[in-house]
Scaffold this motif. Structure first.
Motif, PDB file in Angstrom:
ATOM      1  N   ILE A  69       0.876  -1.175   0.000  1.00  0.00           N
ATOM      2  CA  ILE A  69       0.000   0.000   0.000  1.00  0.00           C
ATOM      3  C   ILE A  69       0.907   1.215   0.000  1.00  0.00           C
ATOM      4  CG2 ILE A  69      -1.706   1.302   1.310  1.00  0.00           C
ATOM      5  CD1 ILE A  69      -2.760  -1.365   2.332  1.00  0.00           C
ATOM      6  N   GLN A  70       0.710   2.065  -0.965  1.00  0.00           N
ATOM      7  CA  GLN A  70       1.640   3.169  -1.173  1.00  0.00           C
ATOM      8  C   GLN A  70       1.249   4.388  -0.337  1.00  0.00           C
ATOM      9  OE1 GLN A  70       1.883   3.815  -5.339  1.00  0.00           O
ATOM     10  NE2 GLN A  70       2.768   1.810  -5.748  1.00  0.00           N
ATOM     11  N   ALA A  71       2.256   5.140   0.017  1.00  0.00           N
ATOM     12  CA  ALA A  71       2.056   6.323   0.848  1.00  0.00           C
ATOM     13  C   ALA A  71       1.778   7.569   0.025  1.00  0.00           C
ATOM     14  CB  ALA A  71       3.286   6.558   1.720  1.00  0.00           C
ATOM     15  N   ASN A  72       1.817   7.443  -1.288  1.00  0.00           N
ATOM     16  CA  ASN A  72       1.614   8.650  -2.087  1.00  0.00           C
ATOM     17  C   ASN A  72       0.159   9.088  -2.008  1.00  0.00           C
ATOM     18  OD1 ASN A  72       0.559   6.558  -3.539  1.00  0.00           O
ATOM     19  ND2 ASN A  72       1.506   7.112  -5.475  1.00  0.00           N
ATOM     20  N   GLY A  73      -0.032  10.356  -1.914  1.00  0.00           N
ATOM     21  CA  GLY A  73      -1.360  10.932  -1.823  1.00  0.00           C
ATOM     22  C   GLY A  73      -1.823  11.397  -3.188  1.00  0.00           C
ATOM     23  N   PRO A  74      -2.828  12.240  -3.197  1.00  0.00           N
ATOM     24  CA  PRO A  74      -3.350  12.741  -4.460  1.00  0.00           C
ATOM     25  C   PRO A  74      -2.386  13.704  -5.141  1.00  0.00           C
ATOM     26  CG  PRO A  74      -4.436  13.785  -2.610  1.00  0.00           C
ATOM     27  CD  PRO A  74      -3.552  12.730  -2.053  1.00  0.00           C
ATOM     28  N   ARG A  75      -2.653  13.975  -6.401  1.00  0.00           N
ATOM     29  CA  ARG A  75      -1.817  14.911  -7.155  1.00  0.00           C
ATOM     30  C   ARG A  75      -1.869  16.291  -6.515  1.00  0.00           C
ATOM     31  NH1 ARG A  75      -2.863  15.038 -13.342  1.00  0.00           N
ATOM     32  NH2 ARG A  75      -1.121  16.436 -13.054  1.00  0.00           N
ATOM     33  N   ARG A  76      -0.763  16.971  -6.576  1.00  0.00           N
ATOM     34  CA  ARG A  76      -0.668  18.318  -6.025  1.00  0.00           C
ATOM     35  C   ARG A  76      -1.163  19.340  -7.052  1.00  0.00           C
ATOM     36  NH1 ARG A  76      -0.243  17.873  -0.860  1.00  0.00           N
ATOM     37  NH2 ARG A  76       1.596  16.858  -0.055  1.00  0.00           N
ATOM     38  N   ALA A  77      -1.875  20.343  -6.559  1.00  0.00           N
ATOM     39  CA  ALA A  77      -2.273  21.447  -7.421  1.00  0.00           C
ATOM     40  C   ALA A  77      -1.081  22.368  -7.595  1.00  0.00           C
ATOM     41  CB  ALA A  77      -3.435  22.204  -6.789  1.00  0.00           C
ATOM     42  N   GLN A  78      -0.933  22.889  -8.806  1.00  0.00           N
ATOM     43  CA  GLN A  78       0.203  23.786  -9.033  1.00  0.00           C
ATOM     44  C   GLN A  78       0.012  25.054  -8.204  1.00  0.00           C
ATOM     45  OE1 GLN A  78      -0.433  24.228 -13.322  1.00  0.00           O
ATOM     46  NE2 GLN A  78      -0.535  26.417 -12.997  1.00  0.00           N
ATOM     47  N   PRO A  79       1.083  25.594  -7.652  1.00  0.00           N
ATOM     48  CA  PRO A  79       0.967  26.763  -6.776  1.00  0.00           C
ATOM     49  C   PRO A  79       0.376  27.964  -7.514  1.00  0.00           C
ATOM     50  CG  PRO A  79       3.153  25.789  -6.625  1.00  0.00           C
ATOM     51  CD  PRO A  79       2.452  25.100  -7.737  1.00  0.00           C
ATOM     52  N   ASN A  80      -0.620  28.582  -6.867  1.00  0.00           N
ATOM     53  CA  ASN A  80      -1.246  29.779  -7.413  1.00  0.00           C
ATOM     54  C   ASN A  80      -1.797  30.567  -6.230  1.00  0.00           C
ATOM     55  OD1 ASN A  80      -3.271  31.608  -8.477  1.00  0.00           O
ATOM     56  ND2 ASN A  80      -2.955  30.547 -10.419  1.00  0.00           N
ATOM     57  N   ALA A  81      -1.222  31.736  -5.989  1.00  0.00           N
ATOM     58  CA  ALA A  81      -1.569  32.519  -4.805  1.00  0.00           C
ATOM     59  C   ALA A  81      -3.023  32.982  -4.825  1.00  0.00           C
ATOM     60  CB  ALA A  81      -0.645  33.723  -4.683  1.00  0.00           C
ATOM     61  N   ILE A  82      -3.536  33.375  -5.971  1.00  0.00           N
ATOM     62  CA  ILE A  82      -4.909  33.888  -6.055  1.00  0.00           C
ATOM     63  C   ILE A  82      -5.911  32.774  -5.757  1.00  0.00           C
ATOM     64  CG2 ILE A  82      -6.637  34.878  -7.602  1.00  0.00           C
ATOM     65  CD1 ILE A  82      -4.278  36.325  -9.014  1.00  0.00           C
ATOM     66  N   LEU A  83      -5.730  31.626  -6.421  1.00  0.00           N
ATOM     67  CA  LEU A  83      -6.649  30.519  -6.205  1.00  0.00           C
ATOM     68  C   LEU A  83      -6.529  29.975  -4.775  1.00  0.00           C
ATOM     69  CD1 LEU A  83      -6.380  28.578  -9.585  1.00  0.00           C
ATOM     70  CD2 LEU A  83      -8.162  30.159  -8.835  1.00  0.00           C
ATOM     71  N   GLU A  84      -5.332  29.981  -4.242  1.00  0.00           N
ATOM     72  CA  GLU A  84      -5.136  29.511  -2.871  1.00  0.00           C
ATOM     73  C   GLU A  84      -5.858  30.422  -1.881  1.00  0.00           C
ATOM     74  OE1 GLU A  84      -4.049  26.923  -0.010  1.00  0.00           O
ATOM     75  OE2 GLU A  84      -3.578  26.647  -2.126  1.00  0.00           O
ATOM     76  N   LYS A  85      -5.810  31.723  -2.122  1.00  0.00           N
ATOM     77  CA  LYS A  85      -6.501  32.663  -1.242  1.00  0.00           C
ATOM     78  C   LYS A  85      -8.010  32.459  -1.322  1.00  0.00           C
ATOM     79  CE  LYS A  85      -6.753  37.427   0.130  1.00  0.00           C
ATOM     80  NZ  LYS A  85      -6.160  38.735   0.074  1.00  0.00           N
ATOM     81  N   VAL A  86      -8.536  32.252  -2.524  1.00  0.00           N
ATOM     82  CA  VAL A  86      -9.971  31.974  -2.669  1.00  0.00           C
ATOM     83  C   VAL A  86     -10.321  30.669  -1.958  1.00  0.00           C
ATOM     84  CG1 VAL A  86     -11.781  31.391  -4.340  1.00  0.00           C
ATOM     85  CG2 VAL A  86     -10.216  33.268  -4.819  1.00  0.00           C
TER      86      VAL A  86
END
Length: 163
Positions: A69-86
């Motif tokens: 059973i692998q420890a990898n999680g879901p794909r990461r979202a690419q960094p984006n300050a505006i979307l992260e703030k929303v």
């Protein structure tokens, strides 16, 4: 400190109308639970917590690794300050109107913004390995070792209080 104790143990809050703390003192004919009996609960809770940590780390995780059973999680979202703030301050699932506004602001396709939010929501979810380790613990609910230990300790605490 005495003022806080008097406020916290106010009889009008804790007891029925015609009962006082003096009525609940232990006598030869009757024994009542005392506030000092709660001191057993905290060390017991800490002990159960450390048993759980040890179980997950030293039994469940090696078992999961042996089952591949692998420890990898879901794909990461690419960094984006505006979307992260929303995402953090407004909503985790924006509606169509907000998606259109973000699309114009970032010059991204609406589908790409939806995908970003889906990936970002999935980042907060635990990995398969974490879920396996937590669910493998017997008594994750009220069954198995941890649940039985909790019920037995509650029963023992009740017996201590009664006797």
């Amino acid at each position: 400190m005495a003022g806080f104790s008097a406020w916290f143990w106010n009889e009008r809050f804790w007891l029925p109308h015609n009962v006082t703390w003096a009525d609940l003192k232990n006598t030869d004919g009757a024994e009542y639970p005392q506030a000092s009996d709660l001191h057993f609960a905290f060390p017991l809770a800490i002990g159960i917590f450390f048993v759980r940590l040890a179980f997950e780390r030293f039994l469940a995780k090696p078992c999961a690794v042996s089952l591949r059973i692998q420890a990898n999680g879901p794909r990461r979202a690419q960094p984006n300050a505006i979307l992260e703030k929303v995402f953090t301050s407004i909503t985790k699932s924006p509606d169509e109107k907000r998606l259109e506004g973000l699309s114009k602001q970032l010059d991204w396709d609406i589908r790409k913004i939806q995908r970003w939010f889906r990936h970002r929501r999935n980042e907060d979810k635990p990995s398969t390995l974490t879920k396996f380790c937590e669910s493998m613990l017997p008594g994750s609910g009220t069954h198995g070792i941890a649940g039985t230990t909790t019920h037995i300790s509650n029963w023992n605490l009740t017996c201590i209080i009664i006797t």
